[in-house]
Design a protein around this motif. Structure first.
Motif, mmCIF file in Angstrom:
data_model
loop_
_atom_site.group_PDB
_atom_site.id
_atom_site.type_symbol
_atom_site.label_atom_id
_atom_site.label_comp_id
_atom_site.label_asym_id
_atom_site.label_seq_id
_atom_site.Cartn_x
_atom_site.Cartn_y
_atom_site.Cartn_z
ATOM 1 N N GLY A 41 40.961 45.843 49.360
ATOM 2 C CA GLY A 41 41.564 46.286 48.112
ATOM 3 C C GLY A 41 42.906 45.621 47.857
ATOM 4 N N TRP A 42 43.710 45.432 48.900
ATOM 5 C CA TRP A 42 45.049 44.881 48.653
ATOM 6 C C TRP A 42 45.013 43.421 48.248
ATOM 7 C CZ3 TRP A 42 45.976 41.252 52.421
ATOM 8 C CH2 TRP A 42 45.397 41.460 53.675
ATOM 9 N N GLU A 75 42.631 42.252 46.116
ATOM 10 C CA GLU A 75 42.389 42.398 44.676
ATOM 11 C C GLU A 75 43.653 42.873 43.973
ATOM 12 O OE1 GLU A 75 38.186 43.596 43.192
ATOM 13 O OE2 GLU A 75 38.665 44.847 44.888
ATOM 14 N N ALA A 76 44.360 43.800 44.632
ATOM 15 C CA ALA A 76 45.582 44.334 44.040
ATOM 16 C C ALA A 76 46.597 43.208 43.836
ATOM 17 C CB ALA A 76 46.166 45.425 44.928
ATOM 18 N N ALA A 77 46.696 42.299 44.806
ATOM 19 C CA ALA A 77 47.643 41.194 44.683
ATOM 20 C C ALA A 77 47.275 40.319 43.498
ATOM 21 C CB ALA A 77 47.654 40.374 45.969
ATOM 22 N N ARG A 78 45.975 40.134 43.294
ATOM 23 C CA ARG A 78 45.550 39.317 42.155
ATOM 24 C C ARG A 78 45.890 40.023 40.851
ATOM 25 N NH1 ARG A 78 42.125 36.213 40.583
ATOM 26 N NH2 ARG A 78 40.050 37.049 40.960
ATOM 27 N N ALA A 79 45.695 41.337 40.811
ATOM 28 C CA ALA A 79 46.047 42.083 39.598
ATOM 29 C C ALA A 79 47.548 42.040 39.359
ATOM 30 C CB ALA A 79 45.566 43.520 39.723
ATOM 31 N N CYS A 80 48.307 41.840 40.435
ATOM 32 C CA CYS A 80 49.764 41.770 40.296
ATOM 33 C C CYS A 80 50.219 40.358 39.974
ATOM 34 C CB CYS A 80 50.453 42.245 41.568
ATOM 35 S SG CYS A 80 50.287 43.998 41.816
ATOM 36 N N GLY A 81 49.309 39.453 39.692
ATOM 37 C CA GLY A 81 49.707 38.151 39.207
ATOM 38 C C GLY A 81 49.745 37.038 40.238
ATOM 39 N N ASP A 82 49.127 37.228 41.393
ATOM 40 C CA ASP A 82 49.099 36.142 42.365
ATOM 41 C C ASP A 82 47.863 35.282 42.155
ATOM 42 O OD1 ASP A 82 51.197 36.119 44.606
ATOM 43 O OD2 ASP A 82 50.818 38.237 44.270
ATOM 44 N N SER A 83 48.022 33.968 42.326
ATOM 45 C CA SER A 83 46.867 33.085 42.257
ATOM 46 C C SER A 83 46.120 33.175 43.583
ATOM 47 C CB SER A 83 47.321 31.653 42.016
ATOM 48 O OG SER A 83 48.084 31.216 43.125
ATOM 49 N N HIS A 84 44.917 32.588 43.617
ATOM 50 C CA HIS A 84 44.128 32.609 44.858
ATOM 51 C C HIS A 84 44.914 32.000 46.014
ATOM 52 C CE1 HIS A 84 40.408 34.256 43.444
ATOM 53 N NE2 HIS A 84 40.313 33.397 42.459
ATOM 54 N N SER A 111 48.118 31.685 46.429
ATOM 55 C CA SER A 111 49.238 32.490 46.894
ATOM 56 C C SER A 111 48.750 33.731 47.638
ATOM 57 C CB SER A 111 50.139 32.802 45.702
ATOM 58 O OG SER A 111 50.421 34.147 45.603
ATOM 59 N N PHE A 164 49.578 36.545 51.548
ATOM 60 C CA PHE A 164 49.034 37.854 51.918
ATOM 61 C C PHE A 164 48.132 37.793 53.131
ATOM 62 C CE2 PHE A 164 50.742 38.780 47.915
ATOM 63 C CZ PHE A 164 50.914 40.146 47.857
#
Lengths: 282, 582
Positions: free
Chosen positions: A172-173, A175-184, A186, A191
């Protein structure tokens, strides 16, 4: 280090004093590697033929070799070279392997298949023979030993990082990072990689011992570091000629140094696994 | 039905002042402190409680299956008058299965993945009597028929991975009843199963125990389940039984404060958000969920009590419009099939369905974490479906669509503390630099989510489930999104924590005017939280409409089936009706 981690470490060490001993041993080795050359009683290279082949005594703690050099001094000075070779080789394969493995584990697909097959091919070779071939081809120098040792260790790091990232990539975290604006990219570098590093630290410690053996092995068969540089592998190789005449100390002490060093790092790796495994924290 | 064993008669199982301790690093921890319970032959006893209440440990102590670190410190467990607390392992082997058997949570995990169903059932039979291979197969077939599996002959040679979760649980039941035990202990037997599957499995268990005169101990966190299927219910908290009564009187008129809170927190067909944790029960309560109440519970309550409808006016523009969305995976699996719906600004839309209905896939499509195969997504009139999910992090709309994930533990980076988790979107999406402004905003979001500021330094493993859920919510609202997608936000939480989190989400929506896409399998929760509801089955929309109308008069048969499977605390019929009806 937070106080909770510290308490956890103390708790693990109390239940497993061997790890504490191994950590102390590794620490002493590192200190010797740094200050060794300035504290040894004799010059490790200058020969003193009249005192050749003395057995261990109060004057020469580990005896002298065929040129009268103090074996103990040579052992201590050699620690720096051997540890440096091992540490730089392991650092190199760790850094490369972690990044390549993480990308393979996260992206999967074609990249993963190609890198995976390359790793399989690499591992199909007898690794020591591969290292020999590389040193022979690249030339008999210290940096080439480092490169060869790094390459034969690389497959293990790639596989390890790939597996560790693969189990986490759907967490989940992530996906959460992606929702927070991180690219793959990053997500992988900022992470996933930090999350697999502790597990890989265990691998590093176990691997250090193995890399030292590998460097010593190359020197033993005449590839790599050459005489008169003090190095444990060369010392064993040179001493082997005198073993039939009962000059046991020439082989026994460098062998013992190798064995203790490798043992230290292996035990430390096992202990690190317990300390870093979050499942043990209950 | 012998609800209470008469004093003269020996009960089937008598637990007398049971104490169970676990040795941990911090010394001995008492998980069960003085539990006394009795089960009469043929009776069904429910043990309800939240996580950590000691309900499972009690069951494991009865069957002597405790972990190596756990130990029965005091008390007696008598089975048919015989003390089994000190039984030898040989006696225990004959006891397990033959006299007492157990059904566990997660049936797929409890079955051996490399043996066929017939072999596993035959093993269970063969553990207590000598049988030949062909006899074993015949007995397995009989048992599969008894648990009402479709095509039992075909299932004999199936492996567990070829069966659905519900079928696996039926097979576990078949194994548990193989040796005709007198007592069946079911530990959360339907957790993780869909509501309709839960109903069929529980109906089956009720029928089998009634037919065979077996007693059952049903351990569950779900009050509705206990109300429907048990003759008597014991409520446990902190390792003690706080109240014990028949379900109807227990749930209609609970006497103990904890039971009252638990009953209030369980969403029912008529409850409102404000009822879930009424202020009369909050005050002086020492429960963890209430302590978690957070920084500003009074403000939270005020808004929760304000029960006026906040339905957006008819003219409100659409915020999100999903048009004929299709998601196909490699191998031809169609997870989402031609789904269209719209959300107005400030509106909350519920997405309900069982596992495999495509609701989680839709939430990720809407969040632009994955790409759709066909269809268009319009956000505020702009098409956002065309930009690849890979590049959507660069979109200026990224901060407007945020998501709260199902499992609060899984959705937090283990190496970030709570502060960094909440600050992360601010740093990435609003390009805020470390400093006073950032920490001010993080504190503000934490306070909005009811997370005390002193917890911000903690790492996820140092927080409770409810606190982690709050961190996830604070993170999602940090950038002031206009659409918040909630993917089963409370599925992993205890009911009392769920109650507080639902109130929090409702008040955030009222105050900020956020639109919500609420994905859930729990119809009672969706009815309370959402203005409109979309019902999904196998990736397609079955029905959609105003929540109240839809739940009052469902049109599609599938919606009716879902609603029928919802359990009520004081529904008519109870267990007798289930048994009589079957």
């Amino acid at each position: 280090m937070t106080s909770a981690t510290f308490r956890h470490t103390v708790w693990i060490l109390r239940g497993n004093p061997v790890t504490a001993v191994a950590a102390a041993g590794a620490f002493i080795l590192c200190v010797l590697a740094i200050i060794g050359p300035s504290i040894v009683p004799y010059d490790p290279i200058a020969s003193d033929v009249p005192n050749a082949l003395q057995p261990p005594s109060a004057k020469y703690w580990a005896g002298t070799d065929q040129l009268g050099r103090d074996v103990f001094s040579r052992l201590v000075v050699a620690a720096r070279l051997d540890l440096a070779i091992a540490a730089s080789a392991v650092t190199l394969s760790f850094a490369l392997g972690a990044v390549i493995g993480s990308l393979c584990g996260y992206i999967g697909g074609r990249l993963d298949r190609y890198v995976g097959r390359f790793v399989d091919v690499l591992m199909a070779f007898p690794l020591f023979v591969l290292a020999m071939a590389m040193v022979a081809a690249l030339g008999n120098r210290v940096e080439n030993i480092v490169i060869a040792t790094a390459i034969i260790n690389l497959p293990f790091y790639i596989r390890f990082a790939r597996a560790e990232v693969n189990v986490r990539r759907n967490a989940g975290w992530v996906e959460a990072a992606r929702a927070c604006g991180d690219s793959h990219l990053s997500v992988v570098l900022r992470f996933l990689l930090p999350n697999v590093l502790p597990a890989m630290a265990v691998q590093v410690s176990l691997n250090l011992g193995w890399a030292i053996l590998n460097a010593a092995g190359l020197s033993f068969i005449g590839l790599g570091v050459s005489a008169p540089t003090p190095e444990w592998g060369i010392m064993v190789a040179e001493g082997a000629r005198f073993i039939s005449t009962g000059k046991w100390w020439l082989v026994a002490f460098p062998g013992l140094a190798l064995m203790l060093t490798v043992l230290c790092f292996n035990l430390l790796g096992d202990g690190l696994r317990d300390i870093l495994d979050p499942r043990m924290r209950t | 039905m012998n609800a209470f064993a008469s004093p003269g008669e020996t009960p089937l199982l008598a637990i007398d002042d049971l104490h169970v301790t676990f040795s941990t690093r911090r010394g001995l921890v008492e998980a069960v402190c003085g539990v006394s319970l009795q089960v009469a032959a043929g009776e069904t006893l429910g043990i309800v409680g939240e996580s950590g209440s000691g309900k499972s440990v009690t069951a494991f102590a009865v069957t002597r299956l405790l972990d190596a670190s756990g130990r029965i410190a005091a008390g007696k467990v008598r089975f048919k008058g015989q003390d089994i607390t000190s039984a030898s392992s040989k006696q225990l082997r004959s006891l397990h299965g033959a006299a007492i058997s157990m059904i566990f949570q997660n049936p797929r995990g409890a079955l051996n993945p490399i043996r066929t169903v017939a072999l596993q059932i035959a093993d269970a039979v063969g553990a207590h009597e000598r049988i030949s291979a062909s006899e074993g197969r015949a007995r397995a077939l009989d048992l599969l028929k008894a648990v009402l599996i479709r095509d039992p002959e075909k299932r004999l040679d199936a492996y567990p991975h070829e069966l659905s979760g519900g079928m696996c649980q039926r097979i576990m039941i078949a194994m548990a009843i193989a040796s005709r035990p007198a007592l069946l202990i079911a530990d959360e037997p339907t957790t993780g199963l869909d509501v309709t599957t839960q109903k069929t499995v529980m109906d089956l268990l009720a029928r089998i125990t009634a037919e065979r005169g077996m007693a059952m101990i049903l351990i569950t966190h779900d009050l509705g389940l206990a109300a429907r299927y048990c003759d008597r219910v014991a409520v446990m908290q902190h390792g003690k039984v706080v109240e014990e009564a028949e379900p109807r009187s227990l749930f209609r008129a609970p006497r103990h404060d904890y039971t009252k809170r638990l009953v209030a927190a369980s969403p029912t067909a008529t409850s409102k958000i404000a009822d879930l944790a009424p202020s009369s029960l909050r005050e002086g309560a020492s429960d963890e969920a209430i302590q978690e109440g957070g920084a500003n519970p009074s403000g939270l309550l005020r808004s929760a009590r304000n029960d006026g409808e906040v339905k957006p006016a008819p003219g409100t523009p659409l915020l999100l419009e999903v048009q004929s969305l299709v998601k196909r995976y490699d191998g031809g699996v169609v997870a989402v099939n031609d789904v269209s719906f719209a959300i107005r600004q400030g509106e909350s839309l519920g997405l309900v369905g069982e596992s495999g209905s495509g609701k989680s896939t839709i939430s990720r499509l809407v969040c632009r974490l994955i790409d759709a195969s066909e269809g268009e997504i319009l956000f505020d009139g702009q098409p956002i479906g065309q930009q690849a999910a890979r590049d959507f992090h660069k979109s200026p709309l990224r901060k407007d669509i945020q998501i709260v994930f199902q499992d609060p533990t899984d959705s937090l980076n283990p190496r970030f503390n709570a502060f960094d988790c909440i600050a992360h979107p601010l740093r990435r999406l609003l390009a805020m630099k470390d400093g006073a402004a950032l920490s001010e905003r993080v504190r503000e979001c934490a306070a909005r989510a009811g997370l005390p500021a002193e917890l911000l330094e903690r790492f996820p493993h140092q927080l409770s489930g409810g606190q982690k859920a709050r961190v996830g919510i604070a993170r999602a609202i940090a950038c002031r999104p206009r659409l918040l997608v909630l993917d089963e936000p409370t599925a992993a939480l205890d009911v009392s924590v769920q109650a507080v989190i639902l109130q929090l989400l409702d008040s955030l929506r009222r105050e900020d005017g956020m639109a919500l896409l609420f994905v859930s399998h729990d119809l009672n929760v969706v009815r309370m939280m959402c203005d409109r509801t979309v019902v999904l089955q196998n990736g397609a929309i079955v029905e959609q409409g105003e929540s109240l109308a839809l739940f009052r008069a469902p049109q599609a048969p599938y919606t009716r089936q879902l609603l029928d499977a919802v359990l009520h605390l004081d529904g008519p019929g109870q267990r007798d009706a289930v048994v009589a009806g079957s």
